[in-house]
Write a protein that holds these residues in place. Sequence first.
Motif, PDB file in Angstrom:
ATOM      1  N   ASN A 165     -18.494  69.166 179.660  1.00 33.02           N
ATOM      2  CA  ASN A 165     -18.102  69.919 180.845  1.00 33.02           C
ATOM      3  C   ASN A 165     -19.235  69.895 181.871  1.00 33.02           C
TER       4      ASN A 165
ATOM      5  N   GLY B 273     -19.705  74.566 166.943  1.00 37.07           N
ATOM      6  CA  GLY B 273     -18.857  74.345 168.104  1.00 37.07           C
ATOM      7  C   GLY B 273     -17.431  74.040 167.669  1.00 37.07           C
TER       8      GLY B 273
ATOM      9  N   SER C 134     -11.449  77.237 174.378  1.00 39.67           N
ATOM     10  CA  SER C 134     -12.063  77.976 175.481  1.00 39.67           C
ATOM     11  C   SER C 134     -11.701  79.441 175.390  1.00 39.67           C
TER      12      SER C 134
ATOM     13  N   PHE D 263     -14.544  73.352 175.702  1.00 42.93           N
ATOM     14  CA  PHE D 263     -15.466  72.675 174.809  1.00 42.93           C
ATOM     15  C   PHE D 263     -14.659  71.740 173.909  1.00 42.93           C
TER      16      PHE D 263
END
Lengths: 112, 116
Positions: free
Chosen positions: A45, B3, B94, B106
């Motif tokens: 991003n 993550g 997200s 992400f």
Amino acid sequence: GIQVEQSPPDLILQEGANSTLRCNFSDSVNNLQWFHQNPWGQLINLFYIPSGTKQNGRLSATTVATERYSLLYISSSQTTDSGVYFCAVEPWASDSWGKLQFGAGTQVVVTP
Amino acid sequence: NAGVTQTPKFRVLKTGQSMTLLCAQDMNHEYMYWYRQDPGMGLRLIHYSVGEGTTAKGEVPDGYNVSRLKKQNFLLGLESAAPSQTSVYFCASSYPKSGTNTGELFFGEGSRLTVL
């Protein structure tokens, strides 16, 4: 559904050159993000920018929501800037919250 | 902090076989997504989820099913794989855009699926 168009589809730059990538969208948006996909496929991003202007190092982005477009500026390009740049938008309509859709991308190659 | 993690990373299937791709996120995100990426076509949204127990169709949902039984996991299923489903699949997550949350997406590293 909302249409997202990116231009140009391909861009070849010499190292050190500046460039502008464009993202047009067909309807009001609640969310707009720019991404970079590196040559190894990783998606990162760059900006969350539904309106206004932001800068991050050599990259900056501007979104004019009323005119339904966003621009990504790359200054003093480096070979590490190579990859595909995507714009993604989320329509404003309440039945589309969370529905983040991507454009086809701009393939950027920066040559030494 | 891992993550967004996708498993498996690579898989080869024969036409008609079934399989499930697993996406796990440890960021307590509400929203989760499955995209497919094909050459020259960008990322296309298959299904997404705005919370545990909810799912919604994206742009190209046919041939896929999803489930979000736990907040941290989003499963993508192919009941009867077809060669047209050969692609790279990306999961993402997200927060919803609200207050100080920007809804920044992400991504996982992708799963390459080949259907013969």
